[in-house]
Design a protein around this motif. Structure first.
Motif, PDB file in Angstrom:
ATOM      1  N   GLN A  21      23.728  -9.530  -9.115  1.00  0.00           N
ATOM      2  CA  GLN A  21      22.396  -8.796  -9.171  1.00  0.00           C
ATOM      3  C   GLN A  21      21.695  -9.261  -8.083  1.00  0.00           C
ATOM      4  N   LEU A  22      21.307  -8.569  -7.015  1.00  0.00           N
ATOM      5  CA  LEU A  22      20.738  -9.122  -5.931  1.00  0.00           C
ATOM      6  C   LEU A  22      19.251  -9.008  -6.248  1.00  0.00           C
ATOM      7  N   PHE A  23      18.823  -7.887  -6.786  1.00  0.00           N
ATOM      8  CA  PHE A  23      17.132  -7.849  -7.248  1.00  0.00           C
ATOM      9  C   PHE A  23      16.988  -8.953  -8.258  1.00  0.00           C
ATOM     10  N   SER A  24      15.602  -8.844  -8.421  1.00  0.00           N
ATOM     11  CA  SER A  24      14.955 -10.045  -9.477  1.00  0.00           C
ATOM     12  C   SER A  24      15.394  -9.657 -10.636  1.00  0.00           C
ATOM     13  N   SER A  25      15.653 -10.585 -11.310  1.00  0.00           N
ATOM     14  CA  SER A  25      16.193 -10.566 -12.838  1.00  0.00           C
ATOM     15  C   SER A  25      15.151 -11.070 -13.700  1.00  0.00           C
ATOM     16  N   SER A  26      14.693 -10.522 -14.667  1.00  0.00           N
ATOM     17  CA  SER A  26      13.579 -11.013 -15.528  1.00  0.00           C
ATOM     18  C   SER A  26      14.037 -11.154 -16.995  1.00  0.00           C
ATOM     19  N   GLY A  27      13.798 -12.407 -17.569  1.00  0.00           N
ATOM     20  CA  GLY A  27      14.061 -12.514 -19.057  1.00  0.00           C
ATOM     21  C   GLY A  27      13.446 -11.581 -20.077  1.00  0.00           C
ATOM     22  N   LYS A  28      12.435 -11.186 -19.638  1.00  0.00           N
ATOM     23  CA  LYS A  28      11.577 -10.396 -20.402  1.00  0.00           C
ATOM     24  C   LYS A  28      11.178  -8.953 -19.734  1.00  0.00           C
ATOM     25  N   GLU A  29      11.540  -7.992 -20.256  1.00  0.00           N
ATOM     26  CA  GLU A  29      11.163  -6.463 -19.731  1.00  0.00           C
ATOM     27  C   GLU A  29       9.940  -6.167 -19.618  1.00  0.00           C
ATOM     28  N   GLY A  30       9.048  -6.709 -20.442  1.00  0.00           N
ATOM     29  CA  GLY A  30       7.789  -6.003 -20.561  1.00  0.00           C
ATOM     30  C   GLY A  30       6.920  -6.911 -19.503  1.00  0.00           C
ATOM     31  N   GLU A  31       7.479  -7.792 -18.857  1.00  0.00           N
ATOM     32  CA  GLU A  31       6.800  -8.901 -17.650  1.00  0.00           C
ATOM     33  C   GLU A  31       6.339  -8.071 -16.801  1.00  0.00           C
ATOM     34  N   ALA A  32       7.210  -7.065 -16.188  1.00  0.00           N
ATOM     35  CA  ALA A  32       7.063  -6.389 -15.041  1.00  0.00           C
ATOM     36  C   ALA A  32       5.710  -5.208 -15.257  1.00  0.00           C
ATOM     37  N   GLY A  33       5.614  -4.829 -16.488  1.00  0.00           N
ATOM     38  CA  GLY A  33       4.617  -4.056 -16.834  1.00  0.00           C
ATOM     39  C   GLY A  33       3.276  -4.703 -16.908  1.00  0.00           C
ATOM     40  N   LEU A  34       3.224  -5.975 -17.291  1.00  0.00           N
ATOM     41  CA  LEU A  34       1.902  -6.899 -17.358  1.00  0.00           C
ATOM     42  C   LEU A  34       1.496  -7.196 -16.084  1.00  0.00           C
ATOM     43  N   ILE A  35       2.711  -7.555 -15.178  1.00  0.00           N
ATOM     44  CA  ILE A  35       2.052  -7.764 -13.741  1.00  0.00           C
ATOM     45  C   ILE A  35       1.440  -6.644 -13.306  1.00  0.00           C
ATOM     46  N   ALA A  36       1.948  -5.428 -13.205  1.00  0.00           N
ATOM     47  CA  ALA A  36       1.502  -4.046 -12.584  1.00  0.00           C
ATOM     48  C   ALA A  36       0.144  -4.037 -13.205  1.00  0.00           C
ATOM     49  N   ALA A  37      -0.061  -4.320 -14.571  1.00  0.00           N
ATOM     50  CA  ALA A  37      -1.384  -4.056 -15.072  1.00  0.00           C
ATOM     51  C   ALA A  37      -2.383  -5.020 -14.529  1.00  0.00           C
ATOM     52  N   VAL A  38      -2.047  -6.253 -14.287  1.00  0.00           N
ATOM     53  CA  VAL A  38      -2.851  -7.335 -13.734  1.00  0.00           C
ATOM     54  C   VAL A  38      -3.195  -6.956 -12.621  1.00  0.00           C
ATOM     55  N   VAL A  39      -2.158  -6.318 -11.552  1.00  0.00           N
ATOM     56  CA  VAL A  39      -2.539  -6.150 -10.125  1.00  0.00           C
ATOM     57  C   VAL A  39      -3.704  -4.810 -10.069  1.00  0.00           C
ATOM     58  N   ILE A  40      -3.489  -3.719 -10.953  1.00  0.00           N
ATOM     59  CA  ILE A  40      -4.163  -2.635 -11.090  1.00  0.00           C
ATOM     60  C   ILE A  40      -5.492  -3.228 -11.597  1.00  0.00           C
ATOM     61  N   VAL A  41      -5.796  -4.146 -12.545  1.00  0.00           N
ATOM     62  CA  VAL A  41      -7.053  -4.527 -12.961  1.00  0.00           C
ATOM     63  C   VAL A  41      -7.673  -5.264 -11.574  1.00  0.00           C
ATOM     64  N   VAL A  42      -6.991  -5.956 -11.095  1.00  0.00           N
ATOM     65  CA  VAL A  42      -7.603  -6.759  -9.901  1.00  0.00           C
ATOM     66  C   VAL A  42      -8.031  -5.631  -8.806  1.00  0.00           C
ATOM     67  N   LEU A  43      -7.375  -4.771  -8.619  1.00  0.00           N
ATOM     68  CA  LEU A  43      -7.786  -3.973  -7.545  1.00  0.00           C
ATOM     69  C   LEU A  43      -8.950  -2.986  -7.959  1.00  0.00           C
ATOM     70  N   LEU A  44      -9.128  -2.648  -9.156  1.00  0.00           N
ATOM     71  CA  LEU A  44     -10.245  -2.052  -9.751  1.00  0.00           C
ATOM     72  C   LEU A  44     -11.388  -2.797  -9.613  1.00  0.00           C
ATOM     73  N   ILE A  45     -11.455  -3.964  -9.706  1.00  0.00           N
ATOM     74  CA  ILE A  45     -12.447  -5.102  -9.872  1.00  0.00           C
ATOM     75  C   ILE A  45     -12.838  -5.197  -8.122  1.00  0.00           C
ATOM     76  N   LEU A  46     -11.823  -5.502  -7.397  1.00  0.00           N
ATOM     77  CA  LEU A  46     -12.242  -5.467  -5.926  1.00  0.00           C
ATOM     78  C   LEU A  46     -13.033  -4.221  -5.491  1.00  0.00           C
ATOM     79  N   VAL A  47     -12.578  -2.966  -6.137  1.00  0.00           N
ATOM     80  CA  VAL A  47     -13.122  -1.756  -5.737  1.00  0.00           C
ATOM     81  C   VAL A  47     -14.567  -1.622  -6.243  1.00  0.00           C
ATOM     82  N   VAL A  48     -14.896  -2.076  -7.381  1.00  0.00           N
ATOM     83  CA  VAL A  48     -16.218  -2.033  -7.907  1.00  0.00           C
ATOM     84  C   VAL A  48     -16.999  -2.913  -7.051  1.00  0.00           C
ATOM     85  N   ILE A  49     -16.608  -4.229  -6.753  1.00  0.00           N
ATOM     86  CA  ILE A  49     -17.318  -5.264  -5.954  1.00  0.00           C
ATOM     87  C   ILE A  49     -17.657  -4.607  -4.768  1.00  0.00           C
ATOM     88  N   ALA A  50     -16.848  -4.029  -4.028  1.00  0.00           N
ATOM     89  CA  ALA A  50     -17.017  -3.291  -2.509  1.00  0.00           C
ATOM     90  C   ALA A  50     -17.984  -2.303  -2.842  1.00  0.00           C
TER      91      ALA A  50
END
Length: 82
Positions: A21-50
């Protein structure tokens, strides 16, 4: 045993232990969703600050322009001592 064999690690297979498997492999399947949620929250905070910085700058600029446009008649309001 005339053929060589090797013991492959996880995600590797075949006689050369090629990566299965050449793509990333993760032991936890929910980890990708958590990373996406953190990225979205950080982007929203940056927009509010701007937006806050933009409106603060806009208000300060308008305040400076209003002070510059105000006629300087305060000097003439001073009564002479004579």
């Amino acid at each position: 045993m005339n053929t060589l064999s090797c013991v492959c690690d996880e995600n590797y297979k075949g006689s050369r232990c090629e990566q299965f498997q050449l793509f990333s492999s993760s032991g936890k399947e929910g980890e990708a969703g958590l990373i996406a949620a953190v990225v979205i929250v950080v982007l929203l905070i940056l927009v509010v600050i701007a937006v806050v910085i933009y409106y603060t700058h806009k208000m300060l600029k308008a305040k400076q322009q209003s002070q510059q446009n105000k006629p300087k008649t305060e000097y003439w309001k001073v009564q002479p001592r004579v």
